[in-house]
Design a protein around this motif. Sequence first.
Motif, PDB file in Angstrom:
ATOM      1  N   HIS A   1       4.864  10.274  -3.143  1.00  0.00           N
ATOM      2  CA  HIS A   1       3.693  10.997  -2.631  1.00  0.00           C
ATOM      3  C   HIS A   1       2.364  10.258  -2.763  1.00  0.00           C
ATOM      4  O   HIS A   1       1.317  10.861  -2.617  1.00  0.00           O
ATOM      5  N   THR A   2       2.383   8.983  -3.069  1.00  0.00           N
ATOM      6  CA  THR A   2       1.142   8.190  -3.055  1.00  0.00           C
ATOM      7  C   THR A   2       1.349   7.000  -2.122  1.00  0.00           C
ATOM      8  O   THR A   2       2.464   6.706  -1.714  1.00  0.00           O
ATOM      9  N   ARG A   3       0.281   6.308  -1.818  1.00  0.00           N
ATOM     10  CA  ARG A   3       0.370   5.148  -0.926  1.00  0.00           C
ATOM     11  C   ARG A   3       0.674   3.892  -1.729  1.00  0.00           C
ATOM     12  O   ARG A   3       0.195   3.728  -2.847  1.00  0.00           O
ATOM     13  N   LEU A   4       1.461   2.998  -1.123  1.00  0.00           N
ATOM     14  CA  LEU A   4       1.784   1.708  -1.718  1.00  0.00           C
ATOM     15  C   LEU A   4       0.721   0.700  -1.299  1.00  0.00           C
ATOM     16  O   LEU A   4       0.459   0.537  -0.097  1.00  0.00           O
ATOM     17  N   LEU A   5       0.106   0.037  -2.263  1.00  0.00           N
ATOM     18  CA  LEU A   5      -0.922  -0.953  -1.950  1.00  0.00           C
ATOM     19  C   LEU A   5      -0.272  -2.262  -1.505  1.00  0.00           C
ATOM     20  O   LEU A   5       0.673  -2.738  -2.124  1.00  0.00           O
TER      21      LEU A   5
END
Length: 122
Positions: A56-60
């Motif tokens: 549920h978070t973005r991958l940098l």
Amino acid sequence: MISRMVRKGLVAAVAVAAVFPATAVASTVPAARTTAVRQAVHHHHHHVRGLVTTHHTRLLVRSGPGTAYRVVGSRPDGHVVSLSCKKRGSAVRGNHRWYRLAHHRGYVSAHYVRAGGDVRWC
């Protein structure tokens, strides 16, 4: 003496090429084409697909294989990315492996990507 021998050899080579121009050209073209094809095939690599699993978070996406490199983008959780190769870099939760995205678009930590096959080393 040596310069005269070199000159005679050069004249002889030019004379042979003048007498047999089609043979000289025809014999070199396939070799050049074969070499070009070999080089093109050698540099073409199969990309492996990977699934971003960041929960549920973005991958940098970073400019190099480590957390000290600048952020150049991101990918959402569940996104499929194309991986060209892997490199050793700074550790992310104990994992030192980083994947280079296809088309030189940056690097992502392997800790957050589930590869769908064997990714070659860069």
